[in-house]
Structure formats: structure tokens, C-alpha cells
Design a protein around this motif. Structure first.
Motif, short mmCIF file in Angstrom:
data_model
loop_
_atom_site.label_atom_id
_atom_site.label_comp_id
_atom_site.label_asym_id
_atom_site.label_seq_id
_atom_site.Cartn_x
_atom_site.Cartn_y
_atom_site.Cartn_z
N GLN A 160 0.79 -1.22 0.00
CA GLN A 160 0.00 0.00 0.00
C GLN A 160 0.83 1.28 0.00
N ASP A 161 1.74 1.42 0.95
CA ASP A 161 2.50 2.67 1.08
C ASP A 161 3.48 2.86 -0.07
N VAL A 162 3.99 1.76 -0.61
CA VAL A 162 4.92 1.86 -1.74
C VAL A 162 4.17 2.36 -2.98
N LEU A 163 2.98 1.81 -3.23
CA LEU A 163 2.20 2.26 -4.38
C LEU A 163 1.78 3.72 -4.22
N LYS A 164 1.44 4.11 -3.02
CA LYS A 164 1.10 5.51 -2.75
C LYS A 164 2.26 6.42 -3.14
N GLU A 165 3.47 6.04 -2.76
CA GLU A 165 4.65 6.84 -3.09
C GLU A 165 4.90 6.86 -4.60
N MET A 166 4.68 5.72 -5.26
CA MET A 166 4.85 5.67 -6.71
C MET A 166 3.89 6.61 -7.42
N MET A 167 2.65 6.68 -6.94
CA MET A 167 1.67 7.59 -7.53
C MET A 167 2.08 9.04 -7.31
N GLN A 168 2.60 9.34 -6.13
CA GLN A 168 3.06 10.70 -5.84
C GLN A 168 4.25 11.06 -6.73
N ASP A 169 5.17 10.12 -6.91
CA ASP A 169 6.33 10.36 -7.78
C ASP A 169 5.90 10.62 -9.22
N ALA A 170 4.76 10.05 -9.61
CA ALA A 170 4.25 10.24 -10.98
C ALA A 170 3.55 11.58 -11.14
N GLY A 171 3.34 12.30 -10.06
CA GLY A 171 2.73 13.61 -10.15
C GLY A 171 1.39 13.75 -9.48
N PHE A 172 0.81 12.64 -9.04
CA PHE A 172 -0.51 12.69 -8.42
C PHE A 172 -0.43 13.33 -7.03
N GLU A 173 -1.47 14.05 -6.68
CA GLU A 173 -1.53 14.74 -5.39
C GLU A 173 -2.71 14.21 -4.58
N GLN A 174 -2.67 14.51 -3.29
CA GLN A 174 -3.71 14.06 -2.35
C GLN A 174 -3.97 12.56 -2.50
N VAL A 175 -2.89 11.79 -2.57
CA VAL A 175 -3.01 10.34 -2.75
C VAL A 175 -3.38 9.69 -1.42
N THR A 176 -4.43 8.92 -1.44
CA THR A 176 -4.89 8.19 -0.26
C THR A 176 -5.22 6.76 -0.67
N TYR A 177 -5.35 5.88 0.33
CA TYR A 177 -5.81 4.53 0.01
C TYR A 177 -6.73 4.02 1.11
N HIS A 178 -7.61 3.13 0.71
CA HIS A 178 -8.54 2.47 1.62
C HIS A 178 -8.25 0.97 1.56
N ASN A 179 -8.01 0.36 2.72
CA ASN A 179 -7.90 -1.09 2.77
C ASN A 179 -9.29 -1.71 2.77
N LEU A 180 -9.48 -2.71 1.94
CA LEU A 180 -10.76 -3.41 1.85
C LEU A 180 -10.52 -4.87 2.19
N THR A 181 -11.47 -5.46 2.91
CA THR A 181 -11.37 -6.87 3.32
C THR A 181 -10.02 -7.14 3.97
N GLY A 182 -9.70 -6.31 4.96
CA GLY A 182 -8.49 -6.52 5.74
C GLY A 182 -7.19 -6.29 4.99
N GLY A 183 -7.25 -5.49 3.93
CA GLY A 183 -6.05 -5.21 3.15
C GLY A 183 -5.76 -6.22 2.07
N ILE A 184 -6.62 -7.23 1.92
CA ILE A 184 -6.46 -8.15 0.79
C ILE A 184 -6.52 -7.36 -0.52
N VAL A 185 -7.36 -6.33 -0.51
CA VAL A 185 -7.47 -5.41 -1.63
C VAL A 185 -7.33 -3.99 -1.08
N ALA A 186 -6.74 -3.10 -1.88
CA ALA A 186 -6.68 -1.69 -1.51
C ALA A 186 -7.11 -0.84 -2.70
N LEU A 187 -7.81 0.24 -2.40
CA LEU A 187 -8.17 1.22 -3.43
C LEU A 187 -7.35 2.48 -3.19
#
Length: 266
Positions: free
Chosen positions: A233-260
Motif C-alpha cells: 500500500q504505502d509503496v504504491l502511494k509513493e509511486m503515484m506521488q512520484d508520478a505527479g498525483f496529489e492528495q493520494v490516499t488509500y482504503h484497505n478493503l477486506t483486511g487489506g487483501i485489496v486496496a483502493l
């Protein structure tokens, strides 16, 4: 089954070794970087016909709730132009089509022609025709003009992309200012106990289900391995920020099996 420069282009300032000598992962295997796309394509050519059935069996139908939550977080409304990237058999496209209406448009894009055909046939059978287009596209080099889409979604597709950073930059480029990207993907469970149960399911039961339902245990073994190789989760968040995206957040679903993950282009 795809960013921090604003325009796609060739950056010669960081030359690397010839691509033919570069390695990447295909599940737990190390393979030639140039070979991965075709290997992934073979997997999805194999599973396309049974893809929807397997999604329901594998997730006990919960994937529908994950996708509904993605739609709810998208902010989609009438008139929007949406890119459903790695859109597969069109679950998100069908929902977006109804929301954006006749004044909007949804582009279902996938690198795999077999998945696109299954998705197109499925949506046409549902009478979803007028505001949907189909494009075979590589997430790393999207064939759309800059600032084209209000919303981009990629559900269970980013982990199969060879160069995820390049794909995220490509998504950023074609997103309109004020638009948002939503990445729905398998991720890392938040508890050790759940992680152990999930591992046992993924590596022992899932390939057997794939063999029984889709007559293809090997492809589902790859899919389980590809989930473990995907950035947490946190690595992908950082990758999105490095790509230029702002206000990047994530939600863990089903105990983190999936994240949005959600990020904005401003």
C-alpha cells in the motif's frame, strides 16, 4: 486484465542497459523484460472465457463490492469521460456507462484482445452500446491525447504491467486537470493471521480451483504470485506521488487483501 512528467517522451538522461538484458518478474520467476507482456497475454488469453466465473468463485462474490466502492469513490457524473484501463470484461465500464449517460463516454481499454472481445460481447448483450468505445492499448504508452479523461480506473491490472512507473506517468498525462485516478488492486493484508490464511488459500486452493473451473491451474498460480510481487500500500502511494498525483490516499478493503488508491491531477 496500467505517472511525474506531464508529457510522454524519451528521456535520454538516464540511459540504461539495453532492454533485452533487463530482467523483471513474472510471478516469482525472473524473465526478460521484453518477454513479460507476451507471457501475461498468454495467461489472459487462457482465462478470458472463464474470467467472470472465476472472479465470483475466487472472491465469493466480494469483488462486486470492491468495484462498487471504487465507483462510489470516483465522483463520476453525467457528461464525464472515463477510461476503464485493463477493463477486462467490463464490470466497471457497465456501471460508468449508466452514470455518465449519453453526454458522456467510457473507453474500455485492455492490452489483451481476448479480454476485450469478451467484454464487448458481454456489454452488448446487456444493451450497453451507445457511449462505450473499445481500445486495445498498453498502459505504458496510452494512445490518447493529453488531458483527455475526467476519471481513470485500473482494477486488478496494474500488477500485470511490466513498468508500473511508466504506466502511472502515462495515466497522469491523459488525465484532465482536476481528474482522478483510482487503482483497485490486491495488496498486503493488515494482520499476520489473515496473511497466513490468505497465503494458504492463494498458493494451495486457488490453482486447484483454476484447474477445476478454468482448466488452467498454472495461470492462477501466476496470478497468485503476481499479487505477492505487487507493491504494498504505502509503496504504491509513493509511486503515484512520484508520478505527479496529489492528495493520494488509500482504503484497505477486506483486511487489506485489496486496496483502493486514489490520486488527483491538479
Amino acid at each position: 486484465m496500467s505517472v511525474s512528467e506531464h508529457h510522454a517522451g524519451t528521456d535520454t538522461s538516464h540511459e540504461q542497459a539495453p532492454e533485452s538484458s533487463e530482467k523483471t518478474h513474472f510471478g516469482f520467476q525472473q524473465v526478460d523484460k521484453n518477454a513479460k507482456a507476451s507471457m501475461v497475454a498468454e495467461v489472459f488469453q487462457s482465462v478470458a472465457a472463464k474470467y467472470d466465473i472465476m472472479n465470483d468463485v475466487m472472491s465469493l462474490g466480494i469483488h462486486r463490492l470492491w468495484k462498487r466502492f471504487t465507483i462510489d469513490c470516483s465522483g463520476a457524473r453525467a457528461g464525464h469521460k472515463v477510461l476503464d484501463l485493463a477493463g477486462g470484461t467490463g464490470d466497471l465500464t457497465a456501471k460508468f456507462s449508466r452514470i455518465v449517460g449519453d453526454s458522456g463516454e467510457v473507453v474500455l481499454a485492455d492490452i489483451n484482445d481476448a479480454m476485450l472481445r469478451v467484454g464487448r460481447d458481454k456489454l452488448r448483450d446487456k444493451g450497453i452500446v451507445s457511449n462505450v468505445k473499445y481500445v486495445q492499448a498498453n498502459a505504458e504508452a496510452l494512445p490518447f491525447p493529453d488531458n483527455s479523461f475526467d476519471i481513470i480506473t485500473i482494477a486488478f491490472g496494474l500488477r500485470n504491467v511490466t513498468d508500473k512507473d511508466k504506466a502511472l506517468k502515462s495515466m497522469y498525462r491523459v488525465l484532465k486537470p482536476g481528474g482522478r485516478l483510482l487503482v483497485l488492486e490486491f495488496s498486503k493484508p493488515t494482520s499476520d493471521a489473515l496473511n497466513k490464511v490468505y497465503d494458504a488459500y492463494s498458493f494451495h486452493l486457488l490453482p486447484k480451483i483454476g484447474e477445476l473451473v478454468a482448466k488452467d491451474g498454472d495461470s492462477y498460480k501466476y496470478l497468485a504470485e503476481s499479487i505477492r510481487m505487487h507493491p504494498e500500500q504505502d509503496v504504491l502511494k509513493e509511486m503515484m506521488q512520484d508520478a505527479g498525483f496529489e492528495q493520494v490516499t488509500y482504503h484497505n478493503l477486506t483486511g487489506g487483501i485489496v486496496a483502493l488508491h486514489r490520486g488527483f491531477k491538479f
